[in-house]
Design an enzyme around this catalytic site. Structure first.
Site, PDB file in Angstrom:
ATOM      1  N   ASP A  11      33.204 -36.937 -48.413  1.00 17.54           N
ATOM      2  CA  ASP A  11      32.172 -36.298 -48.943  1.00 17.54           C
ATOM      3  C   ASP A  11      32.242 -34.875 -48.697  1.00 17.54           C
ATOM      4  O   ASP A  11      32.458 -34.453 -47.502  1.00 17.54           O
ATOM      5  CB  ASP A  11      30.827 -36.564 -48.824  1.00 17.54           C
ATOM      6  CG  ASP A  11      29.940 -36.321 -49.544  1.00 17.54           C
ATOM      7  OD1 ASP A  11      29.129 -37.313 -50.403  1.00 17.54           O
ATOM      8  OD2 ASP A  11      29.519 -35.293 -49.450  1.00 17.54           O
ATOM      9  N   HIS A  20      29.643 -44.831 -57.125  1.00 16.67           N
ATOM     10  CA  HIS A  20      30.259 -44.676 -56.006  1.00 16.67           C
ATOM     11  C   HIS A  20      29.322 -45.140 -54.727  1.00 16.67           C
ATOM     12  O   HIS A  20      28.046 -45.148 -55.063  1.00 16.67           O
ATOM     13  CB  HIS A  20      30.466 -42.927 -55.588  1.00 16.67           C
ATOM     14  CG  HIS A  20      29.140 -42.011 -55.937  1.00 16.67           C
ATOM     15  ND1 HIS A  20      28.800 -41.622 -57.120  1.00 16.67           N
ATOM     16  CD2 HIS A  20      28.371 -41.520 -55.049  1.00 16.67           C
ATOM     17  CE1 HIS A  20      27.782 -41.007 -57.251  1.00 16.67           C
ATOM     18  NE2 HIS A  20      27.536 -40.850 -56.041  1.00 16.67           N
TER      19      HIS A  20
HETATM   20  P1  AMP Z   1      24.919 -39.125 -55.232  1.00 15.55           P
HETATM   21  O1  AMP Z   1      23.875 -38.283 -55.026  1.00 15.55           O
HETATM   22  O2  AMP Z   1      25.015 -40.486 -54.877  1.00 15.55           O
HETATM   23  O3  AMP Z   1      25.600 -38.869 -56.809  1.00 15.55           O
HETATM   24  O4  AMP Z   1      26.202 -38.368 -54.469  1.00 15.55           O
HETATM   25  C1  AMP Z   1      27.050 -37.509 -54.906  1.00 15.55           C
HETATM   26  C2  AMP Z   1      27.865 -36.941 -53.639  1.00 15.55           C
HETATM   27  O5  AMP Z   1      29.126 -36.391 -54.181  1.00 15.55           O
HETATM   28  C3  AMP Z   1      27.177 -36.026 -52.880  1.00 15.55           C
HETATM   29  O6  AMP Z   1      26.874 -36.736 -51.405  1.00 15.55           O
HETATM   30  C4  AMP Z   1      28.020 -34.698 -52.824  1.00 15.55           C
HETATM   31  O7  AMP Z   1      28.035 -34.234 -51.642  1.00 15.55           O
HETATM   32  C5  AMP Z   1      29.519 -35.442 -53.265  1.00 15.55           C
HETATM   33  N1  AMP Z   1      30.465 -34.630 -53.679  1.00 15.55           N
HETATM   34  C6  AMP Z   1      30.092 -33.908 -54.917  1.00 15.55           C
HETATM   35  N2  AMP Z   1      31.456 -33.206 -55.394  1.00 15.55           N
HETATM   36  C7  AMP Z   1      32.315 -33.343 -54.363  1.00 15.55           C
HETATM   37  C8  AMP Z   1      33.766 -33.321 -54.408  1.00 15.55           C
HETATM   38  N3  AMP Z   1      34.114 -32.488 -55.166  1.00 15.55           N
HETATM   39  N4  AMP Z   1      34.401 -33.810 -53.295  1.00 15.55           N
HETATM   40  C9  AMP Z   1      33.775 -34.831 -52.537  1.00 15.55           C
HETATM   41  N5  AMP Z   1      32.254 -35.254 -52.486  1.00 15.55           N
HETATM   42  C10 AMP Z   1      31.804 -34.392 -53.614  1.00 15.55           C
END
Ligand code: AMP
Length: 123
Positions: free
Chosen positions: A37, A108
């Site tokens: 993440d 995810h």
């Molecule tokens: P959610 O709120 O469950 O949709 O979680 C989305 C997650 O994606 C968050 O913890 C973000 O920090 C993570 N995230 C967003 N963009 C990226 C990226 N480019 N690479 C890795 N993690 C990401």
């Protein structure tokens, strides 16, 4: 009949799957890609995403094949063991939709560990 939001192929995880933007990969097989993440909430914070185009856990559990579902959850367990969080334990989180706080509309699983995580659902 209830409807699930249409899958947006321009979401950031779709771009990661297509290799259009980078990620720090920790695991990949025919079913999933897993990467760190970008804003970790714990010492270990990895996201596991199916290779199929599913908006959310709701969409995935409604439409994915048994093989895809097994493939994803087998991978989650394997990754947790590989990252050495299976003992003393870890948390998986799947945020779903608006009330669930989901930000990225590609299903995810968060794997969080590496410290005691405290109570579920803060606030
Ligand atoms: P959610 O709120 O469950 O949709 O979680 C989305 C997650 O994606 C968050 O913890 C973000 O920090 C993570 N995230 C967003 N963009 C990226 C990226 N480019 N690479 C890795 N993690 C990401």
């Amino acid at each position: 009949m209830r409807s699930v939001m249409a899958y947006d192929p321009q979401n950031i995880f779709a771009k990661i799957l297509r290799g259009e933007i980078p990620c720090t990969k920790v695991f990949e097989n025919e079913w999933v890609l897993a990467f760190h993440d970008i804003a970790p909430q714990a010492p270990v914070h990895v996201l596991v995403i199916p290779k199929g185009a599913y908006v959310s856990q709701d969409d995935f559990t409604a439409k994915a094949t048994d093989a895809e579902i097994a493939g994803l959850w087998r991978a989650v367990g394997q990754i947790a063991r590989d990252l050495e969080v299976a003992e003393p334990g870890y948390r998986t989180v799947q945020n779903t939709g608006t009330n669930g706080g989901q930000e990225v509309p590609h299903f995810h699983v968060h794997i969080c560990g590496g410290r005691r995580l405290g109570r579920m659902i803060p606030e």
